[in-house]
Structure formats: C-alpha cells, structure tokens
Enzyme design. Structure first.
Site, PDB file in Angstrom:
ATOM      1  CE  LYS A  42      -3.082   5.880  -3.646  1.00  0.00           C
ATOM      2  NZ  LYS A  42      -2.830   4.863  -4.300  1.00  0.00           N
ATOM      3  CB  THR A  43      -2.772   5.808  -9.369  1.00  0.00           C
ATOM      4  OG1 THR A  43      -3.442   5.704  -8.223  1.00  0.00           O
ATOM      5  CG2 THR A  43      -2.810   5.079 -10.500  1.00  0.00           C
ATOM      6  CG  ASP A 234      -0.997   2.145  -4.288  1.00  0.00           C
ATOM      7  OD1 ASP A 234      -0.778   3.330  -3.667  1.00  0.00           O
ATOM      8  OD2 ASP A 234      -2.191   2.000  -4.366  1.00  0.00           O
ATOM      9  CD  GLU A 235      -3.673   2.736  -1.083  1.00  0.00           C
ATOM     10  OE1 GLU A 235      -3.452   3.943  -0.614  1.00  0.00           O
ATOM     11  OE2 GLU A 235      -4.740   3.424  -1.929  1.00  0.00           O
ATOM     12  CD  GLN A 266      -6.698   8.957   1.680  1.00  0.00           C
ATOM     13  OE1 GLN A 266      -7.466   8.678   0.610  1.00  0.00           O
ATOM     14  NE2 GLN A 266      -5.968   9.738   0.782  1.00  0.00           N
ATOM     15  NE  ARG A 617     -12.520   9.941   0.120  1.00  0.00           N
ATOM     16  CZ  ARG A 617     -11.588   9.550  -0.193  1.00  0.00           C
ATOM     17  NH1 ARG A 617     -11.335   8.844  -1.566  1.00  0.00           N
ATOM     18  NH2 ARG A 617     -10.175  10.278  -0.188  1.00  0.00           N
TER      19      ARG A 617
END
Length: 658
Positions: A42-43, A234-235, A266, A617
């Site tokens: 994503k980043t 973002d997010e 998420q 994770r």
C-alpha cells in the site's frame, strides 16, 4: 516552471510495480478507490502515485497527502524524495491534524481566534480539566466519586470524533455517568470558554475548526480547492466523520482529483470513531470513481494466506478480494493448539517460543497477539519464569497497571500492615485525598502498627486499633469505611481464599474504578483474570512474592533488545513478524462475549476483521491457541473454541494434540 523547482527524476513505473499497483499509480480517473490488501504494498503504491504526479508535471505544492501518523507521513515523503529527487518539504503532506494546523495558522482570525493560537497537548488538557472538576464538582453532593479528568476527556473527544452531541455519547458509552450529567455540562462549557479566553485549541478543535472554516468561508474553501489538484488519503477505512467531511470539502474543486487508499478488511477502530462505511460508500459518493484492487501479498507464505482468505470470507459487508502469494510455500500449515486450561496454554506457547529461539529464530521475529490485554497475563508469567525476554507494545505489563496495583495494594496491606507503599496507594483512591493528606495518614497509621505484635494485629479490629488516628471530617467517612472493609477480609470464623479476597477488593473499589477509568468493563475483566490466577498460585503470600519476583525478572530481561513482542491486535496493525501466536481464541473471549450477547452483526464483522488482521501479521509461521477452561477452580469458565477456528476448513490447519 518556478526556477527553484527541480525537475523530478522519472522512475520506471512498469519495472518497479506489479500490474495491479501500476494500474492504480497510472490512472487518470478523477476519483479512485485503491483497495490494498494486507502486505500488498500500500505505501509503495501511494508513494509511486505521488512520484507519477510529479513526473507528469504537477507542482509539488499542488499535491496534498493525508495520513494518520507522523511516522507514515515521514516515511512516504522520504521515499518520494528518494524516488524523484524533489524536495519533499514542497509537498503538502502530513497527518490530518498537522495539515489542519498549517491552514488554521493562516485563517484562525476568521473563526474568532487571535494570531498565534496555542495547541493544548494531553497534559495541558488534564491540568485544565482537573481545575474545572475541582471548581464545579468540589462542593456538590456527588463529589465523592466524581469522574476523573481523564474520563471526562475521553468522553469529550469520542463525541467529537463520532459527530455526536456529548449527551448522546454519554448515554450510549458511559451510562453510569448520567447522575453527573449537569455538572459535566458545566465543566464542558467552562472548558470551551477557557480555551477561547486563552486563545487555544486542543487536537479535536483542529479538525472541528478546519471543517468549520471550510463550511463558513467560501473564499478560503475555493482557494484551497483551487490550490490542491490532487488529494491522496492513506488508511481511508479509519476515517471518522470529521475527517471524511474535511476530505470531501477539500476535494470538491472542479479540477481536483481524489485518490483514497485503504482496506475495509482492516477496519478495526470503530470504538474510537472510525466508520468503515466511508470506504464501502466511496463509489456511491463518487459515481465516476474507479476501483483498483491490489491483491498480491508479499508478506505471508501461501498456507497463511489461505487461512486469512477463509477467515474474512464469512463477512457479508466487504469489498471482496483474494490475497495471492508472491512468496513460495513451505510445509508448515498454521497450527491450532487446544489446551485444557489457560496456564497450560501459556506453557505450550512459551515452550514453543523457547524451541523456536533455540532453532535460531530471533525473539524480535516472534509475536504473541491477543484480543484483550488480560489474555496475556499467563503468557507474561510463563515467559518470565523461563527468562525469555519480552516487551509489551499494548500498554503496561499486567501487574504494572494502575487498577491491578490498587487491588494488590489491599492484599499486600492485609499480609503486612507495615507496607507503607501499599497503604499510600489505597489512601490515594479516597476522594479528596492528595499526596499531603495521604502522607499524614500514613504517618499516623505507622505510629500505631509499629507498636503492635502480630497477635494484637490479628485479634483486634482495625477500627479499634486506629481509633487514635485523626483525619479530616471530609475524609473520615471513607477512612471508617476502609477500616471496616479491612476487617471483612479477616473474618474470625473462617479464612477467605485468595480469589474471594480479590473479589471483595474489587467490589470495594468499584466506585473508584468507575470514576477513574474510561474502560471500566475491561478493568473488571483484568481483575477477574487476576482472581483466577491467584486461585491457581497457592497461598496469598506465595502469590504476592511471585509477583514481586516476576517484576524483578522483567526488569532484567527488558535490557535485552532481542525480545518477543506481546501486543493486542489493535496495536499490532501495520506490523509483521516471522512467527505469530494468536492466543485465547475461545468463544466469548475472541469474539468478545458482549458482541455475541448483543447480537450486533456489524460488531461481529469487526471482530472478524480483527482476527483477519492478526492472521495477516504472520510471515512464515502461525500458531492459534485456546484454553478449554479459563481457570482451575475459582470462577472457572468453560471456553469452547472460537467460531474463527471452527469455521476454518480443517484441511488448512495442523491441529495439535496435547
């Protein structure tokens, strides 16, 4: 072009990105939703999108990048500078609050502020609220257990971030405070007035005032809409109502494009105001929007991704995506560890961690994740016994938490009446008792107990023994009640068991817990787990000694950088480890019993997303465990395995036998 603006270096986008990322980065759509699955880059996608805009000739100052943390902003801006050679300070990038502050510095006078307003940090807020509580609640009939400043601040902030009036938030989230509603209203009104008089804003005001500025002042709104040609977020799944309105106002310019990046699977922060419907409704809000799914996962092995895909498949409200592995597989299916009870579960987890570390896996590459902090108590104790170093990212170690130390203080004082530290801690739970008053009362108490033999302490009541102690009239009712309470813990007919003692202490401290802590019900769960643990540890003396010794061990192992991580899943979001243990996967623990009993389908779907976050994770190995019983004797709870385990296809799992 401005003569000081450097020509950006143009990366090879097709070479650097996979096809899904490339499509999102290169889109010319005015509105775009990028649904980026866990571990999918994503980043990387966001930073390359900024690089692409710069490479296509968009001036850096016309790009706005909104993030949720300063760390995320710094990392993305540094990466953009590395990719393009453009000075990242030219970009408008940062958290929602930092961008709001930057704009309000130019226009705050429009809202009635003077130039150079100050921002109240959390300590400033607590200090101001403490003074206001003293002013407005100091002489009321309900002064005895008025809510602590921290609790009032939490209520105040949650109301703003959910777009509610504080009365609504109090009624739904803090109903036990209704008796204080009139005084709370006076405190909030005075707080607003003090901020105005001081020319100050708190963090919530930054967003509130930013939205108000854009609503009420068309010239400012139009200027900013004309300035920003591209708004990137973002997010996005974590946005609250204020952030969503701020985004929509800034991106409403005729030439402004909006790209939001996030993952509905998420979204796990509704309890602090996040609204997952924003990402679900994006394409309805912007009918011309393109949706890009990024489903190639670079983090986890195939066996773990199969479990994560199966876990989230049960949610009815979702943007469907299937994570595909970029990594090759290994032979280790995720393991399920059924244990007869919570202590055995902790022993199994600690033993496996020990084995993994002996095989060469570093402690820093291992994490133990859990739904609630008290789930970690037995694992903390077992790791300490084995001298396995660990760090806790989800808050304090269990026995360092304030409410746990309050309970332990009473138990310590019961065993040793000369324990000054424990006595002082208990006295500080009294209303209107500060450091100075507590010190005087400790001195008076010690002058009595230092003259007593053990037989005299055990044969007389505390009320009789402490008759010489003089206390202020306002404190005396609480002092007398405390002495009477101590006597109930030392009945002459039969000795109470350690779990019974913990339960009585909890009941005695209930009013204090309600007034002092925002997450009152979670504190009760911690104390209930403490009761089960002390019931499994022999005598009260043995247990208190064990706690003290464990604390010493903890201080030793904290110096080691190669530590196993213990964390709630909420705190673990965005992180990754080679090996992950998810513990206490029992029905009623995870998912939480309140979600089950209330029948809230949205809340249950968020619990499912929380489990999905935990699973994703893990990079190489995943262990999932549950105890069939929580506790051995006192208040023992039967724990069927979580639905998150029982609904997974068994062929995806390696189910261990004890």
């Amino acid at each position: 072009m401005h003569p000081l603006v450097a020509v950006p270096h143009v990366p090879d986008f097709a070479e650097e990105l996979n096809p899904e990322q490339y499509a999102a980065v290169m889109t010319d759509a005015r509105h775009a939703l990028v649904v980026a699955g866990a571990g999918s880059g994503k980043t990387r996608t966001l930073t390359f999108r900024v690089a692409r805009l710069l490479a296509s000739g968009v001036p850096a100052w016309r790009i706005l990048l909104l993030t949720f943390t300063n760390k995320a902003a710094r990392e993305m801006l540094a990466r953009v500078e590395e990719l393009t050679g453009v000075d990242s300070s030219q970009l408008w990038g940062g958290t929602f609050h930092s961008v709001a502050n930057r704009i309000l510095r130019r226009h705050a006078e429009r809202l009635g502020y003077r130039p150079g307003f100050t921002i109240l940090d959390s300590d400033d807020q607590r200090t101001l609220f403490k003074a206001l509580v003293k002013q407005f609640a100091g002489k009321t009939t309900k002064k005895d257990r008025f809510p602590k400043p921290e609790l009032l601040l939490s209520l105040h902030s949650l109301a703003h971030n959910t777009g509610q009036d504080w009365h609504e938030t109090l009624e739904t989230e803090y109903p036990y405070l209704e008796q204080h509603m009139d005084v709370i209203g006076k405190i909030y009104a005075a707080y607003a007035q003090r901020k105005t008089e001081s020319n100050a804003m708190d963090f919530d005001d930054l967003l509130l005032n930013m939205v108000r500025l854009l609503r009420e002042h068309a010239d400012v709104r139009q200027d900013l809409q004309g300035r920003f040609l591209h708004v990137l977020v973002d997010e996005y799944q974590d946005t609250n109502v204020l952030q969503e309105e701020l985004i929509s106002l800034l991106a409403a310019g005729e030439r402004t494009s909006l790209m939001v990046v996030g993952d509905d699977a998420q979204s796990i922060y509704s309890w602090r105001g996040a609204n997952v419907d924003h990402i679900f409704n994006f394409c309805k809000t912007y009918p011309d929007a393109e949706m890009h799914k990024i489903e190639t996962n670079y983090r986890s092995v195939p066996a773990i991704l199969e479990v994560s895909n199966a876990a989230i498949a049960h949610n009815t409200k979702q943007i469907v995506k299937i994570l595909r592995p970029a990594r090759p597989g290994n032979k280790c299916r995720p393991a399920v560890l059924p244990a007869p009870d919570n202590r055995t579960e902790a022993q199994m987890v600690a033993r496996e961690i020990d084995s993994l570390m002996e095989s060469g896996i570093a402690g820093r590459d291992i994490a133990v994740l859990y739904r609630a902090h008290f789930h970690s108590l037995d694992v903390q104790m077992e790791l300490s016994r084995r001298h396995i170093p660990y760090r806790i990212t989800s808050g304090l170690r269990f026995f360092e938490q304030a409410h746990v130390k309050d309970v332990l203080a009473v138990l310590r004082l019961l065993i040793n009446p000369r324990d000054e530290v424990a006595l002082r801690r208990m006295l500080m739970t009294f209303p209107r008792v500060g450091e100075a008053t507590a010190a005087k009362m400790v001195t008076a108490w010690m002058s009595v107990v230092n003259t007593l033999t053990p037989e005299a302490w055990s044969s007389s009541t505390c009320a009789e023994l402490m008759r010489p102690v003089k206390v202020a009239p306002a404190v005396r009712p609480h002092w007398v009640a405390f002495l009477d309470f101590l006597d109930t813990l030392r009945p002459k007919d039969a000795e109470l068991t350690p779990p019974e003692l913990v339960k009585r202490v909890q009941n005695h401290l209930d009013a204090h817990l309600r007034a002092a802590y925002e997450n009152y019900e979670e504190r009760l769960e911690d104390i209930a787990q403490l009761a089960r643990t002390v019931g499994d540890s022999g005598s009260l003396d043995d247990f208190l000694a064990q706690v003290a010794l464990l604390s010493e061990v903890d201080q030793e192992v904290q110096q080691d950088d190669d530590c196993v991580t213990l964390s709630t899943i909420h705190q673990a979001k965005g992180l990754e480890w080679k090996v992950v243990f998810i513990i206490f996967l029992a029905e009623g623990m995870f998912p939480h019993y309140r979600v089950i009993t209330e029948g809230d389908s949205d809340a249950l779907e968020e619990e499912t997303r929380l489990f999905y976050v935990a699973v994703t994770r893990a990079e190489d190995r995943l262990y999932m465990s549950f105890p069939r019983y929580n506790g051995h004797s006192y208040d023992s709870q039967y724990c069927p395995p979580s639905r998150f385990l029982t609904t997974l296809p068994p062929e995806l799992l390696d189910i261990w036998e004890l």
